[in-house]
Write an enzyme that holds these catalytic residues in place. Structure first.
Site, PDB file in Angstrom:
ATOM      1  CB  SER A 108      -0.994  -0.015   1.190  1.00  0.00           C
ATOM      2  OG  SER A 108      -1.971   0.952   1.319  1.00  0.00           O
ATOM      3  CG  ASP A 225      -6.835  -2.406  -4.329  1.00  0.00           C
ATOM      4  OD1 ASP A 225      -5.888  -3.176  -3.861  1.00  0.00           O
ATOM      5  OD2 ASP A 225      -7.488  -1.405  -3.570  1.00  0.00           O
ATOM      6  CG  HIS A 282      -5.478  -2.382  -0.321  1.00  0.00           C
ATOM      7  ND1 HIS A 282      -4.968  -2.103  -1.436  1.00  0.00           N
ATOM      8  CD2 HIS A 282      -4.891  -1.958   0.814  1.00  0.00           C
ATOM      9  CE1 HIS A 282      -3.812  -1.121  -0.811  1.00  0.00           C
ATOM     10  NE2 HIS A 282      -3.827  -1.197   0.304  1.00  0.00           N
TER      11      HIS A 282
END
Length: 301
Positions: A108, A225, A282
């Protein structure tokens, strides 16, 4: 004749034992050390499952889970985080486990921090850099607006996040990429356009050279995502200034066509891998054993 044979046996035996030792040694040392960097609103514990998968798949691997800028401190401006990570890399590279190179796996927001640290660090020995669902070309849109600046509309929030104070206080402001406010983004965002060498600066050449020290850059993400917006940003694409329905992919981005920071060179020399996985959320990139086995493990040799 018999005496000569007896004299030779120990030589052959020694040679075989030496070969076995070499092969065993190579087997143990084949795996480079791995550093893990967590994402936003998280800490090192969020990467524990991934660390365990690496160690179970590659026994004996040195795995270091970076413990810095955790939880609410993850909103610290990204250049400060990148400089902090660079200092940790410098310290770790003095250890024997990192002498022959190592891998950097970042999730991330951590992917942006890691890429920035790489560009700042002239003498890094990073072999493979893996970006897991990273917002590589920034974030934009109603989802992030509602989550972090619910009082503003998309057209007006740019004047807030591109304010000098916001840029010095918030990682979210550093990632905000408004395609409809291109000039404002280029000249008032103090992080992302600089990181991507979309604007010329004193370290432009250094950033490109340091990035090109990588042996491999791996970009992984889910095509659906559930956190990064637009999803195309994970793969260095982004929303067009004409609206969310029009996506400009990586190959059509100006920073790729001009090779501003070396991404095109990595691609042209076979050192860039971009993978869009189906049904990959994610958070699944740091937890799902199937994703690890299929997309991550093979890059950690």
């Amino acid at each position: 004749m018999n005496r000569m044979k007896k004299q030779r046996d120990p030589v052959w035996l020694s040679a075989i034992l030496w070969l076995v030792l070499v092969l065993c040694s190579n087997g143990v040392e084949a795996y480079k050390a791995v550093l893990l960097m967590h994402g936003i609103q998280a800490g090192p514990s969020s990467m524990n499952a991934l660390a365990n998968m690496i160690q179970e798949s590659h026994p004996g691997t040195t795995v270091v889970n970076i413990d810095m800028f955790n939880d609410r401190w993850a909103y610290t401006p990204l250049w400060l985080q990148a400089k902090g990570l660079k200092a940790q890399l410098e310290a770790l590279q003095r250890l024997p486990a990192f002498a022959d190179g190592y891998h950097l796996v970042c999730h991330s927001q951590g992917a942006l921090i890691c890429r920035a640290a790489i560009k700042l660090y002239t003498d890094h020995r990073i072999h493979t850099f893996i970006s897991l669902a990273g917002p590589n070309n920034g974030v934009y849109g109603p989802y992030w607006l509602d989550k972090y600046w619910p009082k503003f509309t998309v057209p007006k929030v740019a004047y807030v996040v591109y304010n000098t104070l916001a840029q010095h206080l918030s990682s979210i402001a550093n990632m905000w990429h408004d395609p409809a406010k291109r000039s404002l983004y280029l000249h008032r965002n103090s992080f992302l356009p600089v990181l991507n060498n979309e604007v010329q600066h004193a370290q432009s050449e250094q950033f490109k050279n340091n990035f090109l020290r990588l042996s491999k850059f791996v970009v992984l993400g889910g095509e659906d995502d559930d956190y990064i917006s637009p999803v195309a940003s994970i793969f260095f694409g982004f929303t067009s200034e004409n609206g969310a329905d029009e996506i400009i992919d990586m190959a059509s981005q100006e920073f790729f066509k001009t090779d501003s920071f070396g991404l095109k060179t990595l691609n042209d020399t076979g050192r860039l891998t971009v993978t869009k996985a189906v049904h990959a959320s994610h958070e699944s990139w740091v937890k799902d054993i199937d994703l690890f086995n299929q997309h991550i493990e093979k890059h950690l040799i």
